[in-house]
Design an enzyme around this catalytic site. Structure first.
Site, PDB file in Angstrom:
ATOM      1  N   ARG A 175       0.826  -1.213   0.000  1.00  0.00           N
ATOM      2  CA  ARG A 175       0.000   0.000   0.000  1.00  0.00           C
ATOM      3  C   ARG A 175       0.867   1.273   0.000  1.00  0.00           C
ATOM      4  O   ARG A 175       0.549   2.262   0.639  1.00  0.00           O
ATOM      5  CB  ARG A 175      -0.952   0.023   1.208  1.00  0.00           C
ATOM      6  CG  ARG A 175      -1.916  -1.131   1.268  1.00  0.00           C
ATOM      7  CD  ARG A 175      -2.866  -1.177   0.068  1.00  0.00           C
ATOM      8  NE  ARG A 175      -3.661  -2.387   0.117  1.00  0.00           N
ATOM      9  CZ  ARG A 175      -3.310  -3.530  -0.498  1.00  0.00           C
ATOM     10  NH1 ARG A 175      -2.199  -3.588  -1.206  1.00  0.00           N
ATOM     11  NH2 ARG A 175      -4.064  -4.593  -0.416  1.00  0.00           N
ATOM     12  N   SER A 248     -11.301   0.677   3.055  1.00  0.00           N
ATOM     13  CA  SER A 248     -10.494   0.231   4.194  1.00  0.00           C
ATOM     14  C   SER A 248      -9.704   1.414   4.741  1.00  0.00           C
ATOM     15  O   SER A 248      -8.910   2.017   4.026  1.00  0.00           O
ATOM     16  CB  SER A 248      -9.537  -0.881   3.773  1.00  0.00           C
ATOM     17  OG  SER A 248     -10.260  -2.004   3.320  1.00  0.00           O
ATOM     18  N   GLU A 344      -4.799   4.247   5.863  1.00  0.00           N
ATOM     19  CA  GLU A 344      -4.547   4.187   4.426  1.00  0.00           C
ATOM     20  C   GLU A 344      -4.799   5.515   3.732  1.00  0.00           C
ATOM     21  O   GLU A 344      -4.027   5.920   2.872  1.00  0.00           O
ATOM     22  CB  GLU A 344      -5.423   3.112   3.772  1.00  0.00           C
ATOM     23  CG  GLU A 344      -4.869   1.704   3.873  1.00  0.00           C
ATOM     24  CD  GLU A 344      -5.523   0.759   2.886  1.00  0.00           C
ATOM     25  OE1 GLU A 344      -5.910   1.207   1.781  1.00  0.00           O
ATOM     26  OE2 GLU A 344      -5.664  -0.428   3.210  1.00  0.00           O
TER      27      GLU A 344
END
Length: 348
Positions: A175, A248, A344
């Protein structure tokens, strides 16, 4: 698709305007840009560089699905809207497919599956744009973006020129990418190229996929996997068009084998996934759920009642509300498991 060569022949002007961003971020946070431009043609890129030099900062906006926006966004906001998809080459080893940075990610994945350019089906229904995918190095259900990535064309806003970038240039990790660490607003991702492997092989390692009825017959097609992923995501995740959310909200933490073994001994049922380097990825949603946050919240910011990894705007939430809830969740997980959760989304 916009032609990069057109930039030398026909430069175009850009005029910033005040813009309500409330419908341009999936958390549906009330936000306003004091200077906003929409990029629909690469011929506008030199003008963007000129504007960015005078702005306090440049925020590049794609689908708005990975952002936490304040009520007022200072500086310049540029929304990337370049469109186009094309097959560049077909070899016995791969389909080489190019998509413009402003293309909707899910729409692009669906188009590839329909054309028989298989390999992205596990990444169906992820919100956002093609140009945002390498920034976050998105992934789902056993497939990571960088495993299908070939190269991209980006506009270096600071230098006012095109740059071609391959995997090593992008410095992908879980990520993460170079685009999240360079100066904010430096890069406009104009187009992305994918190498989709031939012959195609299904990726079915995740239990949710193995249990899905569409995939029970033993020889699933890419379309079967695409449809199954959509089914699973729709059952677990709220639709941003109905309930404001950024998908998320936390990364799944990576820990050493020793830390994972210690946690597994103390907390039966710990959900973890072995990684190629010997480390383990912990399921952040499981950690949050075990701390009792699923369906709970603080004021107008809440935790989704079906997926603890998703924070939602219950109506009227601000960035401060979302981040206060995120901080409380981080503190709970840290206190119980000794694990730090990392958000995130980009917090502006």
């Amino acid at each position: 698709m916009s032609n990069p060569s057109a930039i030398d022949a026909a430069p175009a002007a850009l005029t910033p305007v005040v813009q309500d961003l409330s419908r341009l971020n999936t958390l549906r946070l009330a936000s306003c840009a004091e200077a906003f431009v929409s990029l629909d043609d690469v011929a506008q890129l030199p003008a963007l560089t000129a504007l960015a030099q005078d702005a306090q900062r440049l925020l590049v906006l794609g689908g708005g699905s990975n952002l936490v926006l304040p009520q007022r966004v200072p500086g310049l906001v540029a929304k990337v809207g370049f469109k186009g998809v094309r097959l560049l080459q077909a070899t016995p080893q791969a389909w080489l497919v190019e998509a413009a940075g402003g293309e909707n990610w899910h729409g692009f994945v669906e188009h590839c599956v329909a054309q028989g350019w298989d390999g992205l089906e596990n990444l169906a229904l992820i919100p956002g744009t093609v140009g945002a995918a390498p920034v976050q190095n998105i992934g789902a259900y056993g497939v990571e973006f960088d495993a299908r990535f070939h190269s991209l064309t980006a506009w270096d806003v600071q230098a006012g020129r095109y740059v071609e970038m391959g995997p090593s240039d992008c410095r992908f990790s879980y990520r993460d990418s170079v685009f999240k660490h360079d100066a904010p607003g430096r890069w406009i991702i104009v187009s992305v190229r994918f190498a989709l492997p031939r012959p195609w092989r299904p990726v079915l390692g995740y239990p949710d996929l193995q249990r899905h009825e569409r995939l029970a017959h033993g020889a699933p097609s890419a379309r079967d996997i695409f449809d199954a992923v959509c089914d699973i995501r729709r059952a677990k995740l709220p639709d941003p068009a109905v309930t404001g959310n950024a998908g998320s909200f936390f990364k799944n933490p990576i820990v050493s084998a020793d830390v994972r073994d210690d946690l597994a001994a103390r907390f039966p049922g710990l959900v973890s996934y072995a990684q190629p380097d010997g480390s383990y990825k912990l399921a952040a949603g499981w950690l949050i759920d075990q701390c009792g946050w699923k369906g709970q919240g603080l004021g107008a910011a809440g935790v989704h009642d079906r997926q603890a990894l998703v924070l939602v705007n219950r109506g009227g939430a601000t960035a401060a509300d979302i981040m206060a809830l995120a901080g409380a969740i981080q503190a709970s997980v840290q206190a119980r498991y000794g694990v730090r959760l990392e958000p995130e989304p980009v917090v502006v």
